[in-house]
Structure formats: C-alpha cells, structure tokens
Design a protein around this motif. Structure first.
Motif, PDB file in Angstrom:
ATOM      1  N   PHE A  52       0.852  -1.178   0.000  1.00 23.73           N
ATOM      2  CA  PHE A  52       0.000   0.000   0.000  1.00 23.73           C
ATOM      3  C   PHE A  52       0.887   1.227   0.000  1.00 23.73           C
ATOM      4  O   PHE A  52       1.961   1.229   0.589  1.00 23.73           O
ATOM      5  N   ASP A  56     -11.257   1.207   3.888  1.00 21.81           N
ATOM      6  CA  ASP A  56     -10.348   1.237   2.742  1.00 21.81           C
ATOM      7  C   ASP A  56      -9.408   2.440   2.844  1.00 21.81           C
ATOM      8  O   ASP A  56      -8.214   2.336   2.586  1.00 21.81           O
ATOM      9  N   CYS A  69      -6.304   3.167   0.633  1.00 17.12           N
ATOM     10  CA  CYS A  69      -6.910   2.878  -0.660  1.00 17.12           C
ATOM     11  C   CYS A  69      -8.237   3.618  -0.768  1.00 17.12           C
ATOM     12  O   CYS A  69      -8.977   3.729   0.203  1.00 17.12           O
ATOM     13  N   ALA A  89      -9.686   2.382  -6.809  1.00 17.19           N
ATOM     14  CA  ALA A  89      -8.235   2.356  -6.988  1.00 17.19           C
ATOM     15  C   ALA A  89      -7.775   0.922  -7.239  1.00 17.19           C
ATOM     16  O   ALA A  89      -8.442  -0.030  -6.852  1.00 17.19           O
ATOM     17  N   CYS A  97      -5.705  -0.768  -5.761  1.00 15.59           N
ATOM     18  CA  CYS A  97      -5.472  -1.517  -4.528  1.00 15.59           C
ATOM     19  C   CYS A  97      -6.760  -2.105  -3.956  1.00 15.59           C
ATOM     20  O   CYS A  97      -6.714  -2.878  -2.998  1.00 15.59           O
ATOM     21  N   GLN A  98      -7.911  -1.816  -4.541  1.00 13.32           N
ATOM     22  CA  GLN A  98      -9.190  -2.298  -4.014  1.00 13.32           C
ATOM     23  C   GLN A  98      -9.235  -3.821  -3.924  1.00 13.32           C
ATOM     24  O   GLN A  98      -9.749  -4.376  -2.963  1.00 13.32           O
ATOM     25  N   VAL A 106      -7.372  -4.863  -0.846  1.00 15.54           N
ATOM     26  CA  VAL A 106      -8.132  -4.555   0.367  1.00 15.54           C
ATOM     27  C   VAL A 106      -9.220  -5.604   0.574  1.00 15.54           C
ATOM     28  O   VAL A 106      -9.406  -6.114   1.686  1.00 15.54           O
TER      29      VAL A 106
END
Length: 191
Positions: free
Chosen positions: A69, A108, A113, A117, A119-120, A123
């Motif tokens: 992250f 998130d 995040c 995004a 990175c979802q 997560v």
C-alpha cells in the motif's frame, strides 16, 4: 464514560428492562485515541444468556509492506494499522451454544486505498482473510456448535465488494442488514 459498548448495554437495559452487559470487554483499549476504537466488544442480555465459556480477541493487521500500500492512512506513524476483533462462545440459559464474533474492520481509506483504486482488490482480499481467520477461530473453540456461528458488525464493505462474497463463500448467510452493517450466520437463512 461514554464508550459505545457501554452505551449500547445501558440503552438496551433501559429500553427493555432486561440486564445487558459487556461480556467481552476490551477495557481501556476501547478508548478511542483518534476517534475510532481499535477493539470490538460483545454485549449480551444476561436474562437470556450465560457468560461466555471462552472469549478473546483476534488481531486483524494490514500487513502494509507485503501488500505494498502507498500509505496506511492518516496519522499512521509508519506502522501498519490494526484492530482486534472480539469473539466468544456463549449459550442461552439452559440451551443452545453460539460462537460469535464482533467485527469492525479497517476502512479502505485507513488502509491507504480509495474506491476504484487498483489496490481495491488487495483490500478486499485482506478483509476476506480477516473473516477467514475469525471463522477458523470460532471453529477451533466451538466444536459442534460451529454450525450456528455468527459474525456481525461493521465490515466496511458493500454487497458488491468481494469481501461480502467471501463471507458467503465461507458458508455464512446474511441474516440482518441495517444500521449495524451486517450479521452473518451459519444457521438457517434469515434468523
């Protein structure tokens, strides 16, 4: 002392006339340092339920470095954010035993995040892993009563998120959806 679990127990007692109490109590750790508790609690009706025969907390950590992250949210202090989720094995007076967990997963944003995004996915995988860990803990401490396991609280997820599907994929059914977010049970649908 205006902590949320204390307030919930007090309000339920006032509204129903039954005695409600915190049966899994994070104590001083519940006191929010930045407005959000790092712990969950479990409140029970002591008129209908026994004190838990087993109880504790399970940590859910962000493992920020492993997931790469960009940040762990505001005020992170360079450490991966974490929370502790309460669990207990509790029985009705003279009756059925239930393994239960109370969750409040990190948001998130707190995980660094934002919606949409890249990175979802990470997560959501993280939230599924936390739910798997809780479910494994409930299975380990509850024996045959695991078929009635209940996990409830604020998952910081919607029905569209993979995290929601991950809970269902573990054999839980959505029992209640409302102001407390979700309650999932392994028991019959719609309890």
């Amino acid at each position: 002392d205006d902590l949320s679990a204390t307030r919930v127990a007090s309000e339920l007692t006032r509204m129903t006339g039954d005695t409600y109490a915190i049966v899994v109590d994070p104590g001083k750790r519940q006191r929010p340092a930045r407005g959000v508790s790092k712990e969950t609690a479990i409140v029970a009706n002591l008129e209908t339920m026994e004190w838990p025969t087993a109880a504790g907390f399970l940590s859910s950590n962000a493992f920020r470095r492993k997931l790469r992250f960009k940040g762990a949210g505001p005020q992170s202090g360079g450490r991966p954010p974490s929370r502790r989720q309460a669990w207990a094995v509790i029985s009705e007076r003279g009756g059925i035993t239930f393994p239960v967990a109370s969750v409040h997963f990190l948001t998130d944003k707190r995980l660094g995040c934002t919606k949409g995004a890249p990175c979802q996915r990470r997560v959501n995988r993280l939230k599924v892993r936390w739910t798997e860990n809780l479910s494994e803990q409930l299975r380990a401490v509850s024996g045959g009563s695991f078929e009635r396991a209940i996990i409830g609280g604020d998952f910081n997820a919607t029905r569209k998120d993979r995290a929601f599907g991950g809970v269902v994929g573990l054999g839980y059914n959505k029992a209640i959806r409302g102001r407390i977010d979700y309650i999932f049970t392994r028991g019959e649908r719609g309890l």
